[in-house]
Each structure stands twice: as C-alpha cells, then as structure tokens.
Design an enzyme around this catalytic site. Structure first.
Site, short mmCIF file in Angstrom:
data_model
loop_
_atom_site.label_atom_id
_atom_site.label_comp_id
_atom_site.label_asym_id
_atom_site.label_seq_id
_atom_site.Cartn_x
_atom_site.Cartn_y
_atom_site.Cartn_z
CG HIS A 75 -40.04 29.82 15.82
ND1 HIS A 75 -38.80 29.95 16.40
CD2 HIS A 75 -40.12 30.80 14.89
CE1 HIS A 75 -38.16 30.96 15.85
NE2 HIS A 75 -38.94 31.50 14.93
CB CYS A 125 -7.26 1.79 30.16
SG CYS A 125 -6.98 0.14 30.84
CB CYS A 167 25.58 -25.76 0.60
SG CYS A 167 25.15 -25.40 -1.10
CB CYS A 181 16.78 -16.12 -6.46
SG CYS A 181 15.17 -15.34 -6.33
CG HIS A 190 31.65 -17.03 -3.67
ND1 HIS A 190 30.94 -15.95 -4.14
CD2 HIS A 190 31.80 -16.84 -2.34
CE1 HIS A 190 30.66 -15.16 -3.14
NE2 HIS A 190 31.18 -15.67 -2.03
#
Lengths: 563, 220
Positions: A196, A308, A359, A364, A382
């Site tokens: 070629h 390593c 406490c 939330c 409670h």
C-alpha cells in the site's frame, strides 16, 4: 569543637534517655558533614535498613538495553530480524515464554496477529520461499521513486535482508498520485510489504500524529483494513530528521515494556523518564510484608511507593492499610455516622434535627410538629409529666441507648486517630512556611553570632528531620487505628509516643525565639535533639517493618492481601 | 496549498462528479472544513425515502485523524443519539484509516442505517426498544423518517391510525406516562405529543426538561 559535641552527646543520652543506642554513626560530630549529604542511600547502600527495600533506579537507556536483550534473544531463537522480534514481543506484551510457545505452535498465526505478515489470501502472488522463512518476508523499506529507478539500498549485514521488489511491469507509466493527499508532485513513496503505497510526507504526518497525539507505538498501515504494523526501522526512516518524535516513540516503547513487567515501575513524576526495578515488591502478596518506598535515579525528590499510589511515602503502614484509611477518611460514611449519633429525625416530616440544648419538648421548626425527644412520640400525649415517659418501652430503650452509645464510641475512636493524623498532615503542609522562617533565623544567626553558613545548617537539618518524622507519625495513626488491641499495639504506641514527644520538643526548639547569647546552647540542643529524633524515627520504622516481616501485627479488621 | 485543503477540495469535487452514489457534500459557509453531507435512506429499511443530513467537521490533522460527523436530521436508530445526533461507528473512532474519504464514510453511515448494532448502542433507550420489540421500533423509526427526514408516510401511517393513541405515542418515541401526565393537565393529546416530540422529551432528557418548560411550550 568536635570533642565538645561528643561529650554533650553522651551527656544527653545519660540524663534524658536510658535507651541504649548501639549505632554511633549519627553522632553529633558528624552532623555538619551529614548536612551536605543529600542522598542518604548512597552512603548506606551497603547495609539496607529493615524498612528499606532493595531496588535499582534505571534510566531510559538502561531499560532500552533490557529490551534490546530480549529482542536479541528472540531474534536468535527464531532466526528472525530484530525488527520482527521486537514486533512479536510487543504483540505478546514482552512475555517471552508465551511468545515462544505460541510461535513454535503456529508461526504464521503469530506473525499475522503481530502485524508482520498479512493473512493468507489465495489471490496473493505465490511467494513460497518467503512463506517458509518469515525473516525473508521482510518489509519493503526502501524509498522508491515512481520513475521506477531502483534505488541503491546499501546492503545490510546479518539477517536483515531487504527485498527490494522491483515494481512489476503492470505498473502504469503515469505519475504516482498518493491516495491520501492527492499530491501529484510527490514522487517518493514508502510502503510496508503489503504494497500500500503512500507518499513519504503522508507517512511522516501519519506516524507523527500517531505518536504525538495518540501516544501509540503500534502503528498500522494507513490502508483500510490493513493490519500490518510498521517496524522501528520503517518509523525511523519515515520520521526522517524528526528526532524529538523518534525519542517520544522510544519513550512510548519503554513505557509499554515497563507496564508489561511487574518488577518495573515508571517514575510517576511529570516528564520524568526514569524507571525503578524492584523485584522484591513485584507480587501483590509481598506488599503485606514490605513497604516498598523507592526513589528514581533522576532526583532524590522523586520518591514514590512501588506498590500503590496512595502517598509518596506511607511508611510504616503497608499499602493495603494506607489505602483503607484514606478511603475511610474520604468516605461520607463518617459524616453519616456523626449525623446518626448526634441527630434524630422529626417523626412527621423527617427533617434531621440536632438537639443542642433545652428541654425535651421539641417543636419541629419546619412542620411545627411537637414531640418528645426521648420517645419521639407526640407531645400531646405526655401532658406535663414527661419525665415518667411511660410510652418508653424498657427493653427498646436499653437497646436504643446501647446502639447509640456504640455508634458514638466508634465515632470517637475514629476521630481520635483522625485528628492526630490530620494534625501531622497539616503540620507537614506548613513545613514550607517553617523552612522560610528557619531560613530567616539562619541568616539572623550568622549576623548575630560567630557562626558561619555551614555551621548554621543544623537548623535546616532539624526541620528536615521534623518533616520526615511527621510523615511517619501521620501514618502510625492510620496503623494504630487498624491494630487489634493487645501488647503488640501497646508497644507500638509506646514507640509512637516517644517519637511524637521528641518531635514536638524539637519543633518547639526550632520555633523558639532567638537570643544572641543563647545561640551556642540552642545549637547544641537542636543538634542533639535532631539525632535523638532521627533515632526514634528509625526505631519506629525498623520495629514496624520487622513486625510486618514476622507477621506480628494483628489487625482488627480484614485487610486487602492479608489472610 | 496545504495537503488538507487539497485533499478536501478533491473530495468535494469527487462527490459532485459522482452522480451514481447519491451522496452529496455541500459547503455550509465559506469554510471547506465545515460541511454538510446528505444521503437518502437505504431501501427496505424504516429509513427508506428519507433524506438524511450530516454535519461534517474536518479536524486540523485530517486525514490522519478521523472526520467528525453527526446527524443533523433526527434519526431513530440504536447507534445514533436521538437527542444530539452523535454517531457510534468504529471508523469515526479507532478504526479510522487515512485512506477513507468523506464519501466512503457517508456510505458507511448509510449502511449503518441498514444494520443497527444494538449491542454497542449510542442511545440506550432506542436500543432497548429495538431489542424488546423490533416491529414497534421500526414503526417509530419509520415515523421519525416521515416527520424529520421527509420520508413518505404511506408505509407506516395507515397502521398507526388504526392502532389508536397508544401507537401514536410509541411512534413518536415517547413514554405513555409522560403524555398522560400532560394530557391530565388539560391539553389536547395530539398537541402534547407534538410538543414533547419537539422537545425530545425522552430518556435522560426528561430529567433536564422541567414541567414548566413543557407547559410553557404547550401554551404557545
């Protein structure tokens, strides 16, 4: 002066330490000389320390010689040209045994796979003579002019027989047009023996692009579906005067050879072309007994671990432990652990809540749900007497508290080691600043006292030592984290403590303010301490290395490579 | 004249002179290094009758490095990205050889349309479709050829109208759930399909296009 130091040296060990140090090599009197000895390995090469491995730094030239030997060996056994032997070896990743076996079995198949000859086709002109002897089915290397004037090729000696194929009469007298660049003015062409043909400038660009852009040493013919590979002599010829690409090609070959050989490693430092040979660390199992820290021949700063890529020098811990530790430190799981031990989730909206005081009546912030921090049940049930929180199941509460305290304890244990590890890492990182400060101090000393430049080098030497020991200390914490508790661990931690204390003392001395009148005594103290620290460091490294060889260390979890 | 320019010019001229292969290469602007290739869909495939355009960029080191090609026309094919038109074909990557030309590469693309390689996909969604139901895949591919590549709708459409709404969705390469979702808001089904198809609301794209955007398009 020298006797002075000798004296102080002994004094030092007498008052402060009852340790017997057999080795008097590093005594203070030799320190000043030592300061200029950059490569310690050269001085002590004859007797390796326990924590050192035997290795050889190799230059690119050395590796090329090794390759050459293999090539000549194969070339001799098969009776083929060295270009072909090189292609065969590269094809089978430099595995000589495998190559010999396969080649003896079916040379044609190996030659085809290695890109030396084309797969047999019936249409091919009969070349019975060259079939039987692969050395003769050689590549057509000579530059050819389309004017069909056979170029005089200087006859090569030995086995290299270049068969200059006179173009068959079929060839049209018309000018050659390269199918790649379509340049009619190009008259010089090359081809491998597949015929070629392409012009020399296309070959040049193609090979350069393969080597430079793709970092490829396996250069096939440019024709489509042609698997013939260009041998070195062809590449050299096609590159013409381009020596830098040729050198790059050589480097790629060396890299390939090194990558195929487990006892060789390429230096990971950028643009370094050195290789290190360390046969004792070539197998994975060896990495459980040694920590193969090596330095390539190009520079003493090119220090790396043969086993390593975790750190340049992670002595005294073995690669497996170092890797696990770093992974643990990077892992988010520790963050998760913290969250687990310090927070709870709102039972309504699942927001994570950290209670930092107040406490147990929680509200939330997000969903305004009111609940009890103890039982996580709704607050409404409670009433006012939450202390006798009767929704709290006895068994469940014990379990819950156990689980929580366990997770807390393991977290604290981790943090203990991590903080110390990180502290040494941080200090080592700040060493650049310390160097600059010390440099200043050394200048100051030269001005305010009688000391010469050489005589103030003890400060630099001390900083060097501190840096080195902090590296060791850092990794001892990773080691201690994974050591199973027991006598061995206690001994290890004793050594670690002694080294750490000495290093801190030396650090403090280095950083202490300079007073002109105290310089001589400071010099003495620093010099003594440096030697002591050096010894302590050796003890830690030696003892750990010895323990690894003896398999003395017991780990608290399974570690890669260990049974 | 440098080698790359000479070569590209010759290749463009070759394509012009060759009337038999039906491969056309045009300049997009004045640069000979950014071209548009086109060919017709191969016969006896879902792509038959379509006209496919390919964006061609000739790199600096051409022809020693492969030419960069991607479909401009949307193609429903396992080895072509349905979103970007990127093509998965070996000769455009490591199997490239400098003797290959624009024409031969475009012919290779044409034959890629004939023989999909679902095991080495560019578009995993399409490949999955191909693997699970070839006939349904072909229907969608034919539909895409019709609407994007100007193919004749005759082959596939009658079946689709008969098949009802399910097929309509599948043929547009969409998920029924997505269409239902927007239809539920109150838009006409055909409009939803049209918009989702235009936005290429498929596979990994779904995560990138938020609902507001779709609604916005639907309201236009």
């Amino acid at each position: 002066m020298s006797s002075d130091y000798e004296n102080s040296d002994n004094e030092y060990y007498d008052d402060e330490d009852d340790m017997m140090l057999e080795d008097e090599d590093g005594s203070a009197s030799e320190m000043d000389v030592d300061a200029f000895d950059i490569d310690y390995r050269t001085s002590g090469k004859d007797k390796l320390k326990l924590y050192e491995v035997e290795y050889d730094p190799l230059s690119q030239r050395d590796v090329e010689k090794m390759m050459q030997q293999d090539v000549e060996n194969i070339s001799g056994i098969f009776g083929v040209d060295s270009n072909i032997a090189a292609l065969l070896l590269r094809h089978l990743d430099w595995n000589k045994e495998k190559l010999i076996e396969k080649y003896m079995d079916n040379p044609t198949a190996v030659n085809t796979a290695a890109g030396i000859s084309r797969p047999e086709r019936s249409a091919e002109p009969p070349r019975s003579s060259s079939r039987s002897q692969p050395s003769q089915s050689l590549l057509n290397l000579g530059p050819r002019r389309s004017s069909r004037r056979p170029t005089a090729e200087p006859p090569k000696s030995g086995k290299t027989k270049i068969i200059e194929r006179i173009s068959p009469p079929v060839e049209e007298p018309q000018a050659f047009v390269c199918p790649i660049c379509f340049d009619e003015t190009q008259t010089e062409t090359y081809s491998l023996h597949c015929e070629h043909r392409f012009c020399t400038s296309c070959w040049n660009t193609y090979i350069t692009s393969k080597i430079r852009t793709e970092a490829e040493h396996w250069v096939t013919c440019m024709a489509e579906d042609c698997s013939l590979v260009a041998p070195d002599s062809f590449i050299r010829k096609a590159l013409q005067e381009d020596n830098s690409t040729w050198n790059r090609f050589q480097e790629l070959l060396v890299r390939h050879f090194v990558a195929c050989n487990p006892s060789l490693k390429y230096c990971p430092y950028p643009s370094c072309t050195y290789t290190v040979s360390c046969p004792s660390a070539s197998s994975r199992s060896s990495l459980t007994t040694i920590v193969p820290i090596v330095t390539c021949g190009a520079s003493s700063s090119h220090k790396f671990c043969f086993g390593c890529h975790v750190d340049d020098d992670h002595r005294p811990v073995v690669c497996g432990v170092a890797k696990m530790w770093l992974q643990k430190c990077q892992d988010d799981s520790e963050t998760a652990n913290w969250i687990k031990s310090n927070t709870k989730e709102c039972s309504k909206c699942q927001s994570t809540i950290e209670k930092n005081g107040g406490c147990n009546h929680m509200t939330c912030k997000k969903c305004k749900y009111e609940f009890c921090w103890v039982c996580m049940g709704p607050w409404s049930e409670h009433g006012t007497a939450w202390y006798s929180c009767n929704r709290y199941d006895e068994k469940a509460s014990v379990d819950a508290r156990d689980a929580q305290s366990k997770s807390r304890a393991s977290l604290e244990r981790y943090l203990h080691y991590y903080n110390r590890w990180a502290n040494h890492e941080q200090s080592a990182k700040l060493s650049m600043e310390l160097y600059a400060k010390t440099e200043k101090k050394m200048d100051e000393m030269q001005m305010t006292s009688e000391l010469t430049w050489i005589e103030v080098q003890f400060m630099k030497k001390a900083v060097d030592e501190v840096f080195k020991c902090r590296m060791t200390l850092k990794w001892t914490y990773a080691m201690a984290y994974y050591l199973d508790s027991g006598n061995q661990k206690e001994l290890f931690e004793d050594n670690q403590r002694d080294l750490e204390r000495a290093v801190e003392e030396l650090s403090e001395l280095i950083e202490s303010p300079l007073e002109p009148e105290s310089i001589p005594s400071l010099r003495q103290k620093v010099t003594d301490k440096t030697v002591y620290v050096q010894k302590r460091n050796e003890i830690v490294l030696e003892d750990t290395a010895k323990g690894l060889l003896e398999g003395r260390w017991k780990w608290n979890c399974s570690i890669e490579g260990f049974d | 004249m440098d080698a790359r320019l000479r070569r590209v010019n010759k290749e463009i001229a070759d394509c012009k002179n060759d009337k038999t292969s039906n491969i056309v290469v045009d300049l997009i602007d004045s640069s000979p290094y950014h071209l548009r290739g086109s060919f017709s869909g191969p016969e006896d495939t879902p792509y038959q009758g379509g006209h496919f355009e390919v964006d061609i960029v000739i790199p600096e080191s051409y022809p020693f490095q492969p030419v960069k090609m991607k479909f401009i026309t949307k193609v429903y094919h396992p080895n072509v990205s349905s979103a970007s038109g990127a093509i998965c074909l070996d000769i455009l990557k490591d199997a490239w050889s400098p003797v290959l030309t624009l024409k031969s590469t475009l012919i290779s693309l044409q034959s890629l349309l004939c023989s999909p390689e679902p095991n080495d996909p560019q578009d995993a969604e399409v490949a999955k479709h191909y693997m699970t139901s070839k006939s349904s895949f072909e229907e969608t591919a034919r539909y895409w050829t019709m609407i994007y590549a100007g193919g004749p709708g005759k082959g596939g459409v009658p079946k689709a109208t008969k098949g009802g709404t399910m097929d309509e969705v599948a043929m547009a390469g969409l998920e029924k759930a997505h269409v239902d979702q927007f239809e539920a808001i109150g838009f006409e089904r055909s409009k939803v399909i049209d918009v989702l198809r235009r936005l290429n609301y498929r596979g990994a794209n779904v995560a990138k296009i938020n609902d507001d955007r779709v609604v916005e398009e639907l309201l236009k």
